[in-house]
Design a protein around this motif. Structure first.
Motif, PDB file in Angstrom:
ATOM      1  N   PRO A  93     -11.545   3.494  -5.569  1.00  0.00           N
ATOM      2  CA  PRO A  93     -10.719   2.881  -6.608  1.00  0.00           C
ATOM      3  C   PRO A  93     -11.592   2.063  -7.557  1.00  0.00           C
ATOM      4  CG  PRO A  93     -10.510   1.665  -4.554  1.00  0.00           C
ATOM      5  CD  PRO A  93     -11.334   2.881  -4.239  1.00  0.00           C
ATOM      6  N   CYS A  94     -11.293   2.135  -8.831  1.00  0.00           N
ATOM      7  CA  CYS A  94     -12.124   1.443  -9.832  1.00  0.00           C
ATOM      8  C   CYS A  94     -11.298   0.504 -10.691  1.00  0.00           C
ATOM      9  CB  CYS A  94     -12.780   2.456 -10.771  1.00  0.00           C
ATOM     10  SG  CYS A  94     -14.044   3.458  -9.981  1.00  0.00           S
ATOM     11  N   MET A  95     -11.813  -0.693 -10.879  1.00  0.00           N
ATOM     12  CA  MET A  95     -11.258  -1.621 -11.856  1.00  0.00           C
ATOM     13  C   MET A  95     -12.196  -1.613 -13.054  1.00  0.00           C
ATOM     14  SD  MET A  95      -9.162  -3.872 -12.982  1.00  0.00           S
ATOM     15  CE  MET A  95      -8.080  -3.633 -11.585  1.00  0.00           C
ATOM     16  N   PHE A 121      -6.265  -0.683 -14.768  1.00  0.00           N
ATOM     17  CA  PHE A 121      -5.988  -0.219 -13.413  1.00  0.00           C
ATOM     18  C   PHE A 121      -5.834   1.299 -13.470  1.00  0.00           C
ATOM     19  CE2 PHE A 121      -4.644  -4.159 -11.114  1.00  0.00           C
ATOM     20  CZ  PHE A 121      -4.638  -5.047 -12.182  1.00  0.00           C
ATOM     21  N   MET A 122      -6.238   1.973 -12.412  1.00  0.00           N
ATOM     22  CA  MET A 122      -6.013   3.423 -12.283  1.00  0.00           C
ATOM     23  C   MET A 122      -6.506   4.173 -13.506  1.00  0.00           C
ATOM     24  SD  MET A 122      -2.231   3.302 -10.529  1.00  0.00           S
ATOM     25  CE  MET A 122      -1.626   1.937 -11.499  1.00  0.00           C
ATOM     26  N   THR A 140      -5.179 -10.418  -7.364  1.00  0.00           N
ATOM     27  CA  THR A 140      -5.255  -9.082  -7.953  1.00  0.00           C
ATOM     28  C   THR A 140      -6.707  -8.618  -8.081  1.00  0.00           C
ATOM     29  OG1 THR A 140      -4.761  -7.730  -9.877  1.00  0.00           O
ATOM     30  CG2 THR A 140      -5.093 -10.067 -10.297  1.00  0.00           C
ATOM     31  N   THR A 141      -6.902  -7.312  -8.013  1.00  0.00           N
ATOM     32  CA  THR A 141      -8.265  -6.796  -8.162  1.00  0.00           C
ATOM     33  C   THR A 141      -8.813  -7.069  -9.553  1.00  0.00           C
ATOM     34  OG1 THR A 141      -7.185  -4.628  -8.288  1.00  0.00           O
ATOM     35  CG2 THR A 141      -8.625  -5.022  -6.451  1.00  0.00           C
ATOM     36  N   ILE A 180     -15.932  -1.755 -11.601  1.00  0.00           N
ATOM     37  CA  ILE A 180     -16.181  -2.262 -10.249  1.00  0.00           C
ATOM     38  C   ILE A 180     -15.433  -1.320  -9.300  1.00  0.00           C
ATOM     39  CG2 ILE A 180     -15.966  -4.222  -8.669  1.00  0.00           C
ATOM     40  CD1 ILE A 180     -15.829  -4.789 -12.418  1.00  0.00           C
ATOM     41  N   LEU A 213       1.869  -6.176  -9.464  1.00  0.00           N
ATOM     42  CA  LEU A 213       1.097  -5.461 -10.492  1.00  0.00           C
ATOM     43  C   LEU A 213       0.893  -4.013 -10.092  1.00  0.00           C
ATOM     44  CD1 LEU A 213      -1.593  -8.129 -11.400  1.00  0.00           C
ATOM     45  CD2 LEU A 213       0.103  -7.154 -12.953  1.00  0.00           C
ATOM     46  N   PHE A 214       1.488  -3.118 -10.850  1.00  0.00           N
ATOM     47  CA  PHE A 214       1.285  -1.671 -10.709  1.00  0.00           C
ATOM     48  C   PHE A 214       1.466  -1.182  -9.270  1.00  0.00           C
ATOM     49  CE2 PHE A 214      -1.391  -3.132 -14.314  1.00  0.00           C
ATOM     50  CZ  PHE A 214      -0.605  -2.589 -15.322  1.00  0.00           C
ATOM     51  N   SER A 216      -2.021  -3.594  -2.061  1.00  0.00           N
ATOM     52  CA  SER A 216      -3.321  -4.115  -2.481  1.00  0.00           C
ATOM     53  C   SER A 216      -3.143  -5.113  -3.620  1.00  0.00           C
ATOM     54  CB  SER A 216      -4.231  -2.968  -2.933  1.00  0.00           C
ATOM     55  OG  SER A 216      -3.782  -2.432  -4.152  1.00  0.00           O
ATOM     56  N   GLY A 217      -4.094  -6.005  -3.733  1.00  0.00           N
ATOM     57  CA  GLY A 217      -4.093  -6.964  -4.842  1.00  0.00           C
ATOM     58  C   GLY A 217      -2.842  -7.814  -4.826  1.00  0.00           C
ATOM     59  N   ASP A 218      -2.201  -7.907  -5.974  1.00  0.00           N
ATOM     60  CA  ASP A 218      -0.947  -8.643  -6.088  1.00  0.00           C
ATOM     61  C   ASP A 218       0.208  -7.637  -6.096  1.00  0.00           C
ATOM     62  OD1 ASP A 218       0.341 -11.423  -6.976  1.00  0.00           O
ATOM     63  OD2 ASP A 218       1.376  -9.755  -7.954  1.00  0.00           O
ATOM     64  N   PRO A 222      -7.974  -7.895  -2.717  1.00  0.00           N
ATOM     65  CA  PRO A 222      -8.814  -6.730  -2.965  1.00  0.00           C
ATOM     66  C   PRO A 222      -9.394  -6.080  -1.715  1.00  0.00           C
ATOM     67  CG  PRO A 222      -9.988  -8.733  -3.492  1.00  0.00           C
ATOM     68  CD  PRO A 222      -8.608  -9.150  -3.127  1.00  0.00           C
ATOM     69  N   LEU A 266     -14.039  -2.561  -4.561  1.00  0.00           N
ATOM     70  CA  LEU A 266     -14.213  -4.002  -4.398  1.00  0.00           C
ATOM     71  C   LEU A 266     -13.741  -4.447  -3.015  1.00  0.00           C
ATOM     72  CD1 LEU A 266     -14.927  -6.419  -6.230  1.00  0.00           C
ATOM     73  CD2 LEU A 266     -12.509  -6.547  -6.812  1.00  0.00           C
TER      74      LEU A 266
HETATM   75  C1  LIG Z   1      -1.607   0.988  -7.475  1.00  0.00           C
HETATM   76  S1  LIG Z   1      -2.728  -0.052  -8.298  1.00  0.00           S
HETATM   77  C2  LIG Z   1      -2.491  -1.528  -7.400  1.00  0.00           C
HETATM   78  C3  LIG Z   1      -3.065  -2.752  -8.054  1.00  0.00           C
HETATM   79  C4  LIG Z   1      -2.908  -4.018  -7.219  1.00  0.00           C
HETATM   80  N1  LIG Z   1      -1.526  -4.358  -7.061  1.00  0.00           N
HETATM   81  C5  LIG Z   1      -3.692  -5.199  -7.766  1.00  0.00           C
HETATM   82  O1  LIG Z   1      -3.112  -6.223  -8.126  1.00  0.00           O
HETATM   83  O2  LIG Z   1      -4.925  -5.106  -7.799  1.00  0.00           O
HETATM   84  C6  LIG Z   1      -4.249   0.584  -7.715  1.00  0.00           C
HETATM   85  C7  LIG Z   1      -5.391   0.332  -8.670  1.00  0.00           C
HETATM   86  O3  LIG Z   1      -5.843  -1.012  -8.528  1.00  0.00           O
HETATM   87  C8  LIG Z   1      -7.255  -1.040  -8.619  1.00  0.00           C
HETATM   88  N2  LIG Z   1      -7.796  -1.388  -7.304  1.00  0.00           N
HETATM   89  C9  LIG Z   1      -7.090  -1.652  -6.178  1.00  0.00           C
HETATM   90  N3  LIG Z   1      -7.925  -1.957  -5.175  1.00  0.00           N
HETATM   91  C10 LIG Z   1      -9.177  -1.895  -5.675  1.00  0.00           C
HETATM   92  C11 LIG Z   1     -10.472  -2.118  -5.132  1.00  0.00           C
HETATM   93  N4  LIG Z   1     -10.634  -2.483  -3.858  1.00  0.00           N
HETATM   94  N5  LIG Z   1     -11.540  -1.957  -5.946  1.00  0.00           N
HETATM   95  C12 LIG Z   1     -11.396  -1.619  -7.236  1.00  0.00           C
HETATM   96  N6  LIG Z   1     -10.194  -1.399  -7.814  1.00  0.00           N
HETATM   97  C13 LIG Z   1      -9.106  -1.544  -7.041  1.00  0.00           C
HETATM   98  C14 LIG Z   1      -7.704   0.353  -9.053  1.00  0.00           C
HETATM   99  O4  LIG Z   1      -7.661   0.420 -10.462  1.00  0.00           O
HETATM  100  C15 LIG Z   1      -6.615   1.193  -8.419  1.00  0.00           C
HETATM  101  O5  LIG Z   1      -6.519   2.453  -9.028  1.00  0.00           O
END
Ligand SMILES: C[S@@+](CC[C@H](N)C(=O)[O-])C[C@H]1O[C@@H](n2cnc3c(N)ncnc32)[C@H](O)[C@@H]1O
Length: 245
Positions: free
Chosen positions: A231-233, A174-175, A122-123, A201, A97-98, A92-94, A16, A204
Motif C-alpha cells: 500500500p502506498c501513501m 490514498f489508493m 491516519t496513514t 511511502i 477515511l476511505f 487501517s489508519g483512521d 498505520p 508504512l
Molecule cells: C482503504 S484506504 C484506508 C485508509 C485508512 N483509513 C487511513 O486513514 O489511512 C487504504 C489506503 O490507505 C493507504 N494506506 C493504508 N495503510 C498504509 C500503509 N501501511 N502504508 C502506506 N499506505 C497505507 C494506502 O493509500 C491504501 O491504498
C-alpha cells in the motif's frame, strides 16, 4: 466467548501498523473484543493484543484480489453483535477515511446496535511523520486535502483538478499508486509545475517500509514502471520540498 446483554460494535482505527501507534482506547477495545473483523491493512502485530479466545476474522479487501463484499462484512458485523458479542471492526489508519465506515454506521443504526467510533492515526499523517515534513506550512501550504485515486471501478475518479493543482496546497493521495501517472498528467496540463516535490511511502509501519522522493513527474514515472506491491501513501505539494543541505 459471548458477552452478556446486548452486543456492541466499535469501528476502531488501527493506525498505520505499528502497535505503538494504536490509541489507548483502541487497545482497550481490541482487548475486550469477542470478535474482531479486520482488514488486510489492519492485521499483523496490532492483533496480538486480542484475547486468546477472541474470534479473529479476516475480511480483507486488497485491490485486485478476490474479496469479501462490503455487504457480507457488514452482515457478519451485525450478526455477531446481534448475538450479544462485543465486535471490533478494525480498519487501517483512521476509520472515517476511505474505509466505507458510513455503510457500517448506517447498518448498526438500522439494526439498533450500539456503535462507537475510535479514531486512529491516519496513514496520511503517519507518512508525513515518517518523511519528517509538515503537511501544512506557513505561507507555502495553507490547505491540506485528502483524496482517493481509486474509483469504484479502480480508475482515477472524476476529481477537481484545479483544486489538486493548487500550488498552495498539500495533497495526500490514498489508493493512488495505479492512477498517479494519469493524475499527474492532468495536474501538469492544468498548470502545476512538473517539479512539484512529492513522496511515496510504501508499507508504512512494517519492516518493509520504503520511501521514494522526487518530483511529481519523476514519481509518476517510477510508480508506473516499478508498480510497487505494498500500500502506498502519496504526498505532494511544495511543503514536501527537502530542506537545502
Ligand atoms: C482503504 S484506504 C484506508 C485508509 C485508512 N483509513 C487511513 O486513514 O489511512 C487504504 C489506503 O490507505 C493507504 N494506506 C493504508 N495503510 C498504509 C500503509 N501501511 N502504508 C502506506 N499506505 C497505507 C494506502 O493509500 C491504501 O491504498
Amino acid at each position: 466467548m459471548s458477552s452478556h446483554g446486548r452486543g456492541h460494535i466499535a469501528l476502531v482505527g488501527a493506525g498505520p501498523g505499528d502497535p505503538d501507534l494504536l490509541t489507548l482506547r483502541a487497545l482497550a477495545r481490541i482487548r475486550a473484543a469477542d470478535v474482531i473483523l479486520y482488514d488486510d491493512l489492519a492485521s499483523g502485530p496490532v492483533l496480538e493484543a486480542a484475547r486468546p479466545d477472541a474470534e479473529l476474522i479476516a475480511v480483507g479487501k486488497r485491490a485486485g484480489r478476490p474479496s469479501h463484499s462490503q455487504a457480507e462484512v457488514t452482515r457478519q458485523m451485525i450478526d455477531h453483535a446481534s448475538a450479544g458479542k462485543r465486535v471490533v471492526r478494525l480498519k487501517s489508519g483512521d476509520p472515517t477515511l476511505f474505509g466505507r465506515a458510513d455503510e457500517e454506521i448506517a447498518a448498526a443504526r438500522a439494526a439498533g446496535i450500539e456503535l462507537e467510533i475510535v479514531p486512529g492515526v491516519t496513514t496520511a499523517t503517519a507518512a508525513a511523520a515518517h518523511v519528517q515534513v509538515s503537511l501544512s506550512k506557513r505561507v507555502v501550504a495553507r490547505r491540506v486535502q485528502m483524496i482517493t485515486g481509486h474509483d469504484v471501478d479502480a480508475r482515477l475518479p472524476d476529481l477537481d483538478i484545479a483544486a489538486l493543482a493548487d500550488p498552495e496546497a498539500t495533497t495526500c493521495v490514498f489508493m493512488g499508486k495505479g492512477t498517479f501517472a494519469e493524475l499527474v498528467e492532468k495536474l501538469i496540463a492544468h498548470g502545476m509545475a512538473a517539479d512539484t516535490p512529492a513522496a511515496v511511502i510504501e508499507s508504512l509501519g512494517t519492516p518493509a517500509t520504503t520511501v521514494m522522493r522526487g518530483t511529481i513527474a519523476e514519481l509518476a514515472a517510477r510508480l508506473a514502471a516499478e508498480r510497487p506491491s505494498g500500500p502506498c501513501m502519496i504526498l505532494y505539494g511544495r511543503a514536501l520540498a527537502e530542506p537545502a543541505s
